[in-house]
Design a protein around this motif. Structure first.
Motif, PDB file in Angstrom:
ATOM      1  N   PHE A   9       7.618  -1.016  -6.054  1.00 15.23           N
ATOM      2  CA  PHE A   9       6.395  -1.601  -6.597  1.00 15.23           C
ATOM      3  C   PHE A   9       5.487  -2.176  -5.511  1.00 15.23           C
ATOM      4  O   PHE A   9       4.285  -2.273  -5.701  1.00 15.23           O
ATOM      5  CB  PHE A   9       6.779  -2.711  -7.589  1.00 15.23           C
ATOM      6  CG  PHE A   9       5.670  -3.140  -8.506  1.00 15.23           C
ATOM      7  CD1 PHE A   9       5.343  -2.387  -9.635  1.00 15.23           C
ATOM      8  CD2 PHE A   9       4.942  -4.303  -8.257  1.00 15.23           C
ATOM      9  CE1 PHE A   9       4.329  -2.778 -10.479  1.00 15.23           C
ATOM     10  CE2 PHE A   9       3.924  -4.703  -9.104  1.00 15.23           C
ATOM     11  CZ  PHE A   9       3.622  -3.934 -10.217  1.00 15.23           C
ATOM     12  N   ARG A  26       1.406 -10.931  -4.082  1.00 17.70           N
ATOM     13  CA  ARG A  26       0.760 -10.719  -5.379  1.00 17.70           C
ATOM     14  C   ARG A  26       1.486  -9.623  -6.165  1.00 17.70           C
ATOM     15  O   ARG A  26       1.728  -9.755  -7.352  1.00 17.70           O
ATOM     16  CB  ARG A  26      -0.722 -10.370  -5.148  1.00 17.70           C
ATOM     17  CG  ARG A  26      -1.493  -9.855  -6.330  1.00 17.70           C
ATOM     18  CD  ARG A  26      -1.693 -10.823  -7.461  1.00 17.70           C
ATOM     19  NE  ARG A  26      -2.285 -12.090  -7.055  1.00 17.70           N
ATOM     20  CZ  ARG A  26      -2.617 -13.055  -7.908  1.00 17.70           C
ATOM     21  NH1 ARG A  26      -2.436 -12.895  -9.196  1.00 17.70           N
ATOM     22  NH2 ARG A  26      -3.110 -14.177  -7.480  1.00 17.70           N
ATOM     23  N   ARG A  38       4.607 -11.049  -7.522  1.00 20.98           N
ATOM     24  CA  ARG A  38       4.361 -11.926  -8.666  1.00 20.98           C
ATOM     25  C   ARG A  38       4.037 -11.116  -9.910  1.00 20.98           C
ATOM     26  O   ARG A  38       4.424 -11.476 -11.016  1.00 20.98           O
ATOM     27  CB  ARG A  38       3.219 -12.883  -8.336  1.00 20.98           C
ATOM     28  CG  ARG A  38       3.638 -13.937  -7.325  1.00 20.98           C
ATOM     29  CD  ARG A  38       2.457 -14.632  -6.726  1.00 20.98           C
ATOM     30  NE  ARG A  38       1.782 -15.483  -7.696  1.00 20.98           N
ATOM     31  CZ  ARG A  38       0.693 -16.184  -7.423  1.00 20.98           C
ATOM     32  NH1 ARG A  38       0.173 -16.149  -6.228  1.00 20.98           N
ATOM     33  NH2 ARG A  38       0.142 -16.931  -8.338  1.00 20.98           N
ATOM     34  N   GLU A  39       3.303 -10.004  -9.722  1.00 17.13           N
ATOM     35  CA  GLU A  39       2.995  -9.139 -10.867  1.00 17.13           C
ATOM     36  C   GLU A  39       4.281  -8.567 -11.457  1.00 17.13           C
ATOM     37  O   GLU A  39       4.461  -8.543 -12.672  1.00 17.13           O
ATOM     38  CB  GLU A  39       2.081  -7.989 -10.427  1.00 17.13           C
ATOM     39  CG  GLU A  39       0.641  -8.417 -10.239  1.00 17.13           C
ATOM     40  CD  GLU A  39      -0.228  -7.340  -9.634  1.00 17.13           C
ATOM     41  OE1 GLU A  39      -1.374  -7.636  -9.308  1.00 17.13           O
ATOM     42  OE2 GLU A  39       0.240  -6.198  -9.477  1.00 17.13           O
ATOM     43  N   SER A  51       6.263 -11.345 -13.224  1.00 18.14           N
ATOM     44  CA  SER A  51       5.668 -11.874 -14.450  1.00 18.14           C
ATOM     45  C   SER A  51       5.829 -10.906 -15.619  1.00 18.14           C
ATOM     46  O   SER A  51       5.707 -11.295 -16.766  1.00 18.14           O
ATOM     47  CB  SER A  51       4.190 -12.185 -14.230  1.00 18.14           C
ATOM     48  OG  SER A  51       3.475 -10.992 -14.056  1.00 18.14           O
ATOM     49  N   GLU A  52       6.112  -9.635 -15.323  1.00 17.91           N
ATOM     50  CA  GLU A  52       6.315  -8.679 -16.404  1.00 17.91           C
ATOM     51  C   GLU A  52       7.783  -8.511 -16.745  1.00 17.91           C
ATOM     52  O   GLU A  52       8.135  -8.254 -17.889  1.00 17.91           O
ATOM     53  CB  GLU A  52       5.736  -7.316 -16.008  1.00 17.91           C
ATOM     54  CG  GLU A  52       4.285  -7.168 -16.370  1.00 17.91           C
ATOM     55  CD  GLU A  52       3.778  -5.791 -16.021  1.00 17.91           C
ATOM     56  OE1 GLU A  52       4.211  -4.818 -16.648  1.00 17.91           O
ATOM     57  OE2 GLU A  52       2.934  -5.693 -15.101  1.00 17.91           O
ATOM     58  N   SER A  53       8.631  -8.612 -15.714  1.00 19.28           N
ATOM     59  CA  SER A  53      10.049  -8.315 -15.935  1.00 19.28           C
ATOM     60  C   SER A  53      10.894  -9.585 -16.042  1.00 19.28           C
ATOM     61  O   SER A  53      12.061  -9.510 -16.394  1.00 19.28           O
ATOM     62  CB  SER A  53      10.567  -7.468 -14.777  1.00 19.28           C
ATOM     63  OG  SER A  53      10.430  -8.186 -13.567  1.00 19.28           O
ATOM     64  N   PHE A  54      10.306 -10.729 -15.722  1.00 20.08           N
ATOM     65  CA  PHE A  54      11.016 -12.018 -15.725  1.00 20.08           C
ATOM     66  C   PHE A  54      12.178 -12.052 -14.739  1.00 20.08           C
ATOM     67  O   PHE A  54      13.093 -12.830 -14.890  1.00 20.08           O
ATOM     68  CB  PHE A  54      11.517 -12.366 -17.136  1.00 20.08           C
ATOM     69  CG  PHE A  54      10.439 -12.304 -18.176  1.00 20.08           C
ATOM     70  CD1 PHE A  54       9.484 -13.304 -18.250  1.00 20.08           C
ATOM     71  CD2 PHE A  54      10.361 -11.247 -19.057  1.00 20.08           C
ATOM     72  CE1 PHE A  54       8.477 -13.245 -19.192  1.00 20.08           C
ATOM     73  CE2 PHE A  54       9.349 -11.180 -20.008  1.00 20.08           C
ATOM     74  CZ  PHE A  54       8.403 -12.185 -20.073  1.00 20.08           C
ATOM     75  N   TYR A  84      12.606 -13.294 -11.722  1.00 24.99           N
ATOM     76  CA  TYR A  84      12.060 -14.129 -10.656  1.00 24.99           C
ATOM     77  C   TYR A  84      12.984 -14.198  -9.452  1.00 24.99           C
ATOM     78  O   TYR A  84      12.553 -14.041  -8.317  1.00 24.99           O
ATOM     79  CB  TYR A  84      11.778 -15.535 -11.182  1.00 24.99           C
ATOM     80  CG  TYR A  84      10.729 -15.530 -12.254  1.00 24.99           C
ATOM     81  CD1 TYR A  84       9.381 -15.496 -11.912  1.00 24.99           C
ATOM     82  CD2 TYR A  84      11.073 -15.505 -13.596  1.00 24.99           C
ATOM     83  CE1 TYR A  84       8.402 -15.457 -12.884  1.00 24.99           C
ATOM     84  CE2 TYR A  84      10.103 -15.466 -14.583  1.00 24.99           C
ATOM     85  CZ  TYR A  84       8.768 -15.448 -14.220  1.00 24.99           C
ATOM     86  OH  TYR A  84       7.810 -15.398 -15.182  1.00 24.99           O
ATOM     87  N   TYR A 100      11.739 -12.614  -5.829  1.00 27.30           N
ATOM     88  CA  TYR A 100      11.422 -13.447  -4.678  1.00 27.30           C
ATOM     89  C   TYR A 100      12.462 -13.309  -3.574  1.00 27.30           C
ATOM     90  O   TYR A 100      12.164 -13.541  -2.396  1.00 27.30           O
ATOM     91  CB  TYR A 100      11.219 -14.906  -5.106  1.00 27.30           C
ATOM     92  CG  TYR A 100       9.947 -15.047  -5.913  1.00 27.30           C
ATOM     93  CD1 TYR A 100       8.727 -14.694  -5.344  1.00 27.30           C
ATOM     94  CD2 TYR A 100       9.954 -15.466  -7.232  1.00 27.30           C
ATOM     95  CE1 TYR A 100       7.556 -14.765  -6.071  1.00 27.30           C
ATOM     96  CE2 TYR A 100       8.785 -15.549  -7.970  1.00 27.30           C
ATOM     97  CZ  TYR A 100       7.585 -15.195  -7.377  1.00 27.30           C
ATOM     98  OH  TYR A 100       6.432 -15.258  -8.102  1.00 27.30           O
TER      99      TYR A 100
END
Lengths: 253, 262
Positions: free
Chosen positions: B59, B217, B220-221, B224-227, B229, B233
C-alpha cells in the motif's frame, strides 16, 4: 513578595476549584460515569464553540441518553484518525462522533442501535458548473476526512484522486484555496460549511441529494454488552419522548 | 612463571597498528544490527503474516516516492537558502546581515509543524501553490535556517590567515571566498549537513498533515480502514528506520572518502 501573594492566591483558587468539584463528584456517584470520545471537528454534529465547550447534535443526544438511562458522561475530544485505536486501547468507554455503522467496523467494535440516518453528499465550488456526482470530477482531486465513509465513497470512483485530511474543515479550506475540486462528507456537515459559513457561502454549493444512506451508532469495545444495553435503553427513551425531533430542529434545521 | 611462558604478548608490538581501524571492529556493529535486524524483521513479518503486513507494504510505495521527492526537493532548496543565509550572517553589510539573522531567528523559533500549517493553509488564502510544492517550500524554508547556521559555522572555522593570504595574492574578497574559503569549509560542513538531511527525512512525515500522501499518510489511510494500528505503525516505523539507517551509512562513507582525500 508579590510572587508569594500570587502563589497563595493561586493555591486558594485551586482549593476552591477542588471543593467546587466535590459535590459534582458526589452527584455522579449515583450512576456510572462513562467516558465518551468525540472528534469535535464535524459541525453541526460535534464541534467546539466559542467558549471552548464541546457542543452539537451528538453531544445533546448523548446527554439526553445519559439522563434517561441514568449515567454521567465525560467527553474527551479526540482526533478522528486514531479514535478507534483509542477505544481498543481502553482510553475511553465509547465513541459518539457521527460514526456510521458499517460491516467492517462492526467486525471490530460493537454498536448501539442506530440513532440517526444520514447520507454522504458532494460539495463543489460554484464555478464547477455541470457536476452532478463524484464521477464527473474524473482527473481531479476530491477531499474527505481520513477514514470516513465519505473517503471510502470517493475511493470507489475510478479516476478520481482521493485526498485525505485530518479534519474536514481543512478539506473545505483547501477547496477554497483551489487545490481540490470537491469535498464529500455527511449531509449536515456539508450544509454547515456550504450554506452557513459566511466565508464559504458565496463560493461553494451542494450537489444533488445524498448518494448513500447511513446510520450513526455509538461505538463501544467489542463484547461490552452491558454498555450497549444501557445505551440502547437511553436511545429508546429519547426516541419515545420525541427529544430527537427537538434536537433535529435545533441543530439540523 | 618466566617471561617466556607467555604465549601471547599483552600488547601487540609490530608492524600493524595497535588500534584497530574503523572497519576492523567486527561484524556486529550497532548499525549492522539495527539495519539488517529491521530489514529481516520486515521480510519475516511479510512472509509469516501476509495479511496485513504484506498488504501494508504493497500500500505504501507511492507514499515512499512522495517522501523521497519532498526530502530531496527540500534539501536541495534548503542548501541554496542555507548558503545564502550563512553568507548573509557573516556579511559585514549591516542590512544583509540583519535580514539573514532575522530570518534565522524567526524560523528557528517556530515549530516546523506550525510553519507547515502557516505556509499551506494561511498563505493558501492569498497565493495558490500546489500541495507538493508548498510542502517542499515550507520544509526548505525551515531547514534553510538550520543550514545557514551550519554554513556560517563552517566558514568561520577556516582560519583568518587563509583569507588574508588569499587577499595578499591579489584576490578580491569574493574570489577568495569562492576559491579558498568555501572549498575548505565544505569538508567541515559535510557531517552536519548529513545530519540535517536525516533529520529532514524524518521530519518530512509532518507533511502528512497537509494531505500530502507520504509514507505516514498512506499508513494512516491503511490503518483507518483496516483498524490494524499496531501492525501498520510497526511497518511504518521499520520503513523509516531502514531508510534513515541506509542514508546515514551512505553519508558516513561519503565523509570517509572526503576526509581520506585530505
Amino acid at each position: 513578595m508579590k510572587f508569594v501573594q500570587r502563589a497563595v492566591s493561586l493555591l486558594a483558587l485551586v482549593g476552591l476549584c477542588l471543593t467546587a468539584a466535590a459535590p459534582q463528584a458526589a452527584l455522579a456517584a449515583g450512576g456510572r460515569t462513562i467516558t465518551v470520545a468525540t472528534d469535535a471537528t464535524w459541525p453541526p454534529m460535534e464541534m467546539v464553540d466559542a467558549n471552548k465547550k464541546i457542543v452539537g447534535f451528538d453531544i445533546d443526544f448523548m446527554n439526553a441518553i445519559a439522563k434517561e438511562a441514568g449515567f454521567t458522561v465525560k467527553y474527551k475530544n479526540t482526533a478522528w484518525d486514531g479514535i478507534f485505536a483509542g477505544l481498543s486501547a481502553g482510553r475511553y468507554d465509547a465513541i459518539i462522533s457521527s460514526v456510521t455503522i458499517t460491516p467492517e467496523r462492526q467486525k471490530q467494535y460493537d454498536f448501539s442501535d442506530p440513532y440517526i440516518n444520514i447520507g454522504q453528499i458532494l460539495v463543489v465550488p460554484k464555478t464547477e458548473g455541470r457536476v452532478t456526482r463524484i464521477a464527473d470530477l474524473v482527473g481531479k482531486a476530491v477531499g474527505a476526512q481520513i477514514g470516513t465513509t465519505g473517503a471510502f465513497a470517493i475511493k470507489k470512483v475510478n479516476g478520481v484522486e482521493l485526498k485525505n485530511y485530518d479534519e474536514i474543515g481543512l478539506a473545505f479550506e483547501d477547496m477554497a484555496a483551489g487545490r481540490i475540486a470537491g469535498v464529500v462528507c455527511d449531509e449536515p456537515t456539508a450544509a454547515h460549511y456550504a450554506l452557513q459559513r459566511a466565508e464559504y457561502k458565496a463560493k461553494f454549493k451542494i450537489v444533488g441529494k445524498p448518494f448513500t444512506s447511513e446510520s450513526y451508532g455509538i461505538v463501544v469495545k467489542k463484547g461490552d454488552k452491558a454498555l450497549v444495553a444501557l445505551l440502547n435503553k437511553g436511545i429508546r427513551a429519547v426516541k419515545a419522548k420525541k427529544i430527537e425531533d427537538k434536537l433535529r430542529k435545533k441543530w439540523l434545521r | 612463571m618466566t617471561a617466556n611462558d607467555r604465549t601471547r604478548p599483552a600488547i601487540e608490538v609490530g608492524d600493524g597498528a595497535a588500534i584497530p581501524s574503523k572497519s576492523d571492529i567486527g561484524l556486529f556493529t550497532a548499525w549492522r544490527f539495527a539495519f539488517f535486524g529491521a530489514l529481516g524483521l520486515i521480510v519475516y513479518l511479510a512472509l509469516a503474516k501476509p495479511d496485513p503486513y504484506l498488504e501494508i507494504l504493497k500500500f505504501i510505495p507511492d507514499g515512499l516516492l512522495v517522501t523521497f521527492k519532498v526530502t530531496v526537493g527540500a534539501i536541495l532548496l534548503a542548501l541554496v537558502i542555507g548558503l545564502v543565509a550563512g553568507l548573509g550572517r557573516i556579511s559585514s553589510n549591516r542590512f544583509i546581515n540583519g535580514v539573514a539573522s532575522l530570518y534565522v531567528e524567526i524560523i528557528r523559533g517556530i515549530p516546523l509543524l506550525v510553519q507547515l500549517f502557516y505556509i499551506y493553509y494561511a498563505l493558501g488564502r492569498f497565493v495558490h501553490v500546489p500541495d507538493m510544492a508548498s510542502a517542499i517550500i515550507a520544509m526548505a524554508f525551515c531547514y534553510g535556517a538550520y543550514m545557514g547556521e551550519v554554513f556560517r559555522a563552517g566558514i568561520q572555522s577556516i582560519p583568518k590567515g587563509q583569507m588574508e593570504a588569499a587577499r595578499s595574492l591579489g584576490m578580491t574578497k569574493g574570489q577568495a571566498m569562492l576559491h579558498v574559503i568555501i572549498p575548505q569549509s565544505i569538508k567541515v560542513v559535510l557531517p552536519p549537513i548529513g545530519n540535517e538531511f536525516i533529520a529532514l527525512l524524518k521530519d518530512s512525515s509532518l507533511v502528512s498533515i497537509l494531505a500530502v500522501a507520504d509514507v505516514l499518510r498512506r499508513g494512516r489511510e491503511f490503518a483507518s480502514e483496516s483498524f490494524t494500528y499496531f501492525e501498520t505503525y510497526t511497518v511504518i516505523a521499520l520503513v523509516y528506520l531502514i531508510i534513515t539507517l541506509f542514508f546515514s551509512k551512505l553519508i558516513g562513507i561519503m565523509e570517509e572518502r572526503i576526509s581520506a582525500g585530505r
